[in-house]
Design a protein around this motif. Structure first.
Motif, short mmCIF file in Angstrom:
data_model
loop_
_atom_site.label_atom_id
_atom_site.label_comp_id
_atom_site.label_asym_id
_atom_site.label_seq_id
_atom_site.Cartn_x
_atom_site.Cartn_y
_atom_site.Cartn_z
N ASN A 236 -6.82 -3.52 0.51
CA ASN A 236 -7.21 -2.72 -0.64
C ASN A 236 -8.03 -1.48 -0.27
OD1 ASN A 236 -5.91 -4.30 -2.59
ND2 ASN A 236 -7.61 -5.76 -2.64
N THR A 238 -8.06 2.45 1.05
CA THR A 238 -7.18 3.61 1.16
C THR A 238 -7.15 4.07 2.62
OG1 THR A 238 -8.98 5.20 0.82
CG2 THR A 238 -7.88 4.33 -1.16
N ASP A 265 -3.97 -4.56 -4.31
CA ASP A 265 -4.38 -4.32 -5.70
C ASP A 265 -4.65 -2.85 -5.98
OD1 ASP A 265 -4.40 -7.11 -6.30
OD2 ASP A 265 -6.30 -7.29 -5.24
N PRO A 267 -3.93 1.11 -6.97
CA PRO A 267 -3.03 1.71 -7.96
C PRO A 267 -1.67 2.03 -7.34
CG PRO A 267 -5.20 2.75 -8.02
CD PRO A 267 -5.19 1.86 -6.82
N LYS A 268 -0.65 2.03 -8.15
CA LYS A 268 0.68 2.36 -7.66
C LYS A 268 0.69 3.74 -7.02
CE LYS A 268 3.28 -0.55 -10.87
NZ LYS A 268 4.31 -0.60 -11.94
N ARG A 269 1.48 3.86 -5.99
CA ARG A 269 1.63 5.09 -5.20
C ARG A 269 0.40 5.41 -4.36
NH1 ARG A 269 3.88 6.16 -10.05
NH2 ARG A 269 2.07 7.30 -10.80
N GLN A 270 -0.58 4.48 -4.33
CA GLN A 270 -1.74 4.64 -3.44
C GLN A 270 -1.48 3.81 -2.19
OE1 GLN A 270 -5.18 6.33 -3.75
NE2 GLN A 270 -4.57 5.97 -1.64
N PRO A 271 -1.18 4.43 -1.04
CA PRO A 271 -0.83 3.66 0.17
C PRO A 271 -2.03 2.89 0.70
CG PRO A 271 -1.01 6.01 0.69
CD PRO A 271 -1.11 5.89 -0.80
N SER A 272 -1.76 1.72 1.25
CA SER A 272 -2.80 0.86 1.80
C SER A 272 -3.26 1.36 3.16
CB SER A 272 -2.28 -0.57 1.93
OG SER A 272 -3.15 -1.36 2.72
#
Length: 317
Positions: A236, A238, A265, A267-272
């Protein structure tokens, strides 16, 4: 030359439970080792002048006794699980794969080969990634090794951190001080500590500042020397948070990063940041990356089956 290798147990009741009903467990051990195992009084022995086999024999019996004393389980399923995890390869040294915490309530043994690889990675490298599903032991083993290091005075402190992934609420608006706000996020780490050492030891470590907890955002600008730093739930983070965290590492410090890329968890389109780090850092020899799977889940047999079902579904896709 006497080739007999003996293990003396605490009493005959423990010996009986190790052997199992009608020696059913003993037969499993003999089949695994490929040699007879003899019993006499409260002793178990093998007659084989082979240091590797003797070491594996001791590892197996110690693990079985540990499990019996911890949970009361002396079933054949438990013994088979231990035999499956037995460290019989040339790349393993069973004596190095147990975590003995000074003042701890019990010695921590790996329960699978991947868990053993993870413990060895902790010992070998200063930066270790452990990626795998819930219940695979990655966070628990990181905590146990951190306690071993700090209580044997190899490092001065343990720093625990997790990314705070908020669900509609800002951390600043939650009631209480910072420690109270973070408590729900860090509870699993304290639970792991409570399995290894007493509540009094944990309280002393926290009150003296030897164990410190902080949200990931509070790591910015710090350099952590003489510490074990554990970043949990790293899936989780970024990319920016992961880069910031990795550059906090100071002299004589170890960094253990744990996460499960199947439970992101963000947000969508936020790469891990964990997935990104695992890819770009995989070829650096000073960094260990240990991948655990559903087969390493030791929380319960049902959880193991659930994890495997999800892994199989992803494979089919």
């Amino acid at each position: 030359m006497d080739s007999q290798y003996k293990i003396v147990l605490s009493d005959t009741d423990i010996l009986s439970r190790v052997c199992g009903t009608n020696d059913s467990n003993l037969k499993l051990i003999e089949e695994h080792l490929g040699v007879p195992v003899f019993t006499c009084g409260n002793e178990l022995s093998v007659e084989k002048d082979d240091p590797a086999l003797q070491q594996e024999f001791r590892f197996i019996i110690n693990r079985i006794v540990d499990e019996i004393e911890e949970s009361g389980d002396s079933s054949g399923d438990m013994v088979e699980s231990i035999l499956h995890a037995s460290l019989d390869g040339d790349d393993f040294n069973a004596a190095d794969c147990a975590i003995a915490i000074p003042g701890g309530m019990r010695k921590v043994f790996p329960k699978t080969k991947n868990q053993a690889r993870l413990i060895q990675a902790f010992r070998k490298n200063d930066l270790v990634f452990a990626e795998g599903p819930a219940g695979s032991g990655k966070t628990f083993l990181a905590i146990a090794e951190a306690l071993r290091l700090v209580l044997s005075h190899k490092v001065n402190s343990i720093v625990l951190t997790r990314p705070v992934v908020e669900a509609g609420e800002s951390l600043g608006f939650l009631p209480g001080n910072l420690e109270e706000k973070l408590s729900p996020y860090l509870r699993p780490l304290y639970d792991a500590m409570g399995f290894c050492v007493s509540k009094d030891v944990i309280k002393k470590l926290v009150e003296s500042g030897i164990v410190e907890t902080a949200p990931l955002a509070y790591m910015r600008g710090r350099t952590l020397h003489n510490s074990v730093v554990i970043l949990d739930e790293a899936q989780n983070t970024t990319r920016e948070q992961m880069k910031m965290f990795l550059t906090r590492m100071g002299e004589n410090s170890k960094v253990f990063i744990t996460g499960d890329v199947s439970q992101i968890d963000l947000p969508k389109r936020q790469p891990s940041g964990l997935i990104h780090a695992l890819e770009i850092l995989k070829n650096i020899p000073e960094i260990s990356i240990v991948k655990l799977s559903g087969g390493d889940v030791v929380r319960s047999s049902l959880v193991r089956k659930i994890v495997k079902a999800y892994e199989d579904e992803q494979t089919d896709e």
